[in-house]
Write a protein that holds these residues in place. Structure first.
Motif, PDB file in Angstrom:
ATOM      1  N   GLY A  12       0.636  -1.321   0.144  1.00  0.00           N
ATOM      2  CA  GLY A  12       0.082   0.090  -0.022  1.00  0.00           C
ATOM      3  C   GLY A  12       0.903   1.108  -0.174  1.00  0.00           C
ATOM      4  N   PRO A  21       2.482   1.551   5.863  1.00  0.00           N
ATOM      5  CA  PRO A  21       0.996   1.648   5.883  1.00  0.00           C
ATOM      6  C   PRO A  21       0.438   1.233   7.282  1.00  0.00           C
ATOM      7  CG  PRO A  21       1.709   0.531   3.883  1.00  0.00           C
ATOM      8  CD  PRO A  21       3.095   0.733   4.857  1.00  0.00           C
ATOM      9  N   GLN A  56      -4.687   1.592   5.351  1.00  0.00           N
ATOM     10  CA  GLN A  56      -4.646   0.991   4.144  1.00  0.00           C
ATOM     11  C   GLN A  56      -5.878  -0.149   4.066  1.00  0.00           C
ATOM     12  OE1 GLN A  56      -2.988   0.716   1.534  1.00  0.00           O
ATOM     13  NE2 GLN A  56      -2.906  -1.170   0.616  1.00  0.00           N
ATOM     14  N   GLU A 330       3.766  -3.421   7.494  1.00  0.00           N
ATOM     15  CA  GLU A 330       2.446  -2.870   7.567  1.00  0.00           C
ATOM     16  C   GLU A 330       2.074  -3.125   9.065  1.00  0.00           C
ATOM     17  OE1 GLU A 330      -1.868  -3.371   5.768  1.00  0.00           O
ATOM     18  OE2 GLU A 330      -0.097  -3.750   4.539  1.00  0.00           O
TER      19      GLU A 330
END
Length: 356
Positions: A12, A21, A56, A330
């Motif tokens: 993302g 993200p 995200q 993430e």
């Protein structure tokens, strides 16, 4: 898989000053004095805020026979969320594959992809998401290890159904998951593997799939599992390099003391779950009044240490430190608190802290 590269649906964009993200993992928790219906309405509100603030993705997790968790049917919840959002990726974090026939999951997530093209993730786990008796009721079998041991085979079967590509001569070659894969963009939902140990880390690496680790309840295993995933990773048509997300328990409030007060509701709830007494998420007042034994206090203190909590700036610093320490690609944030308004406000404050 047809359409755009799958990695585009996985990796993302970083919003604001966040190093990676940020996403949301929602358990649709039910606080004492509230209802499951209200918890699900709160999930819609949080998903809409997450979308507006640049998170995200938004995932829900499969749990069963837990009064304080209303996410027993991820596909149903995701369909509802898809109707109330426009852009944010929606997915399961995860569906517990041994509880279901692979064809059923392929049909459910094919339907979701048809309703929200290019926005659906299929995260899969091999744990039951509940206690042994409930797992037996779900699986219609007393042998709970059988489902977990067969996870790689179930995953392979599910992938064949998703791609509609059983070879000629296979018993399922004439069976099609409907709706099936979309021809052209966006294809079908990307598959993620979830885990809290090395098993799924190694399997995800072998298959070249993205991996999500449950740091929020297995923090001691996070770095070893991620190291194993990265060291064992084999490039695939899905990913050319490893991609690892971690679930992080985090809660931001305007005042540090209030954050600790709210986090204790989740800690007491987890203590009761781990000791066979699952129930609704207690109020802050109930958590404050609870008389912990020495062993209970030790458990709760250890649990709270793994929750990033405090003022928005403190939470941002804690998340940054965790990301740097683990190398996570993430961070998927789950908020531990009694009330939906507190959890929603936490996601807003974290977004503010990162300028999202």
């Amino acid at each position: 898989m047809g359409g755009r590269p799958v990695s585009d649906a996985i990796r993302g964009d970083v919003k604001g000053s966040a190093p990676v993200p940020l996403s949301v993992l929602d358990l649709a928790t039910v606080g004492k004095g509230s209802t499951a219906a209200e918890a699900l309405r709160n999930s819609v509100k949080i998903a809409q805020v997450a979308e507006a603030r640049g998170y995200q993705r938004y995932w829900v997790a499969e749990h069963h026979s837990m009064p304080g968790v209303a996410s027993s049917s991820p596909a149903v919840i995701l369909a509802h969320l898809a109707a109330h959002t426009e852009r944010i990726r929606l997915g399961s974090g995860g569906v517990m594959l041994p509880n279901h026939a692979p064809l059923v999951i392929a049909e459910q997530f094919g339907t979701l992809e048809a309703m929200a093209p290019g926005r659906i993730d299929l995260g899969l786990g091999r744990a039951p998401g509940t206690d042994g008796a409930t797992a037996a009721a779900l699986r219609r079998s007393e042998n709970l290890h059988e489902g977990a041991d067969e996870f790689p085979q179930q995953l392979a079967e599910l992938t064949r159904f998703l791609d509609d590509d059983f070879p000629d001569g296979h018993p399922y070659a004439r069976i099609h998951a409907v709706p099936g894969p979309v021809q052209g963009p966006p294809g079908r939902p990307p598959v993620w593997l979830l885990g809290s140990s090395g098993f799924s880390a190694r399997l995800a690496a072998t298959l070249g799939l993205p991996f999500a680790f449950a740091h929020h309840f297995s923090a001691q295993n996070t770095v070893p599992a991620l190291d194993l995933y990265r060291e064992s990773f084999r490039p695939s048509a899905v990913l050319d390099r490893p991609y690892a997300a971690i679930g992080v328990a985090a809660l931001a409030t305007e005042e540090e003391r209030e954050a600790r007060r709210q986090v204790m509701t989740g800690a007491l709830s987890m203590l009761r779950l781990r000791t066979g007494r699952p129930g609704l998420i207690p109020t802050p007042e109930e958590a404050e009044a609870y008389q912990f034994s020495e062993l209970e206090r030790e458990f709760v203190d250890g649990w709270v240490r793994n929750v990033v909590h405090g003022t928005p700036d403190a939470v941002r610093d804690g998340l940054d430190e965790l990301q740097k320490r683990t190398g996570a690609d993430e961070l998927m944030i789950t908020a531990n608190a009694h009330g939906g308004a507190v959890r929603l406000r936490s996601y807003e404050l974290i977004a503010d802290a990162y300028g999202m």
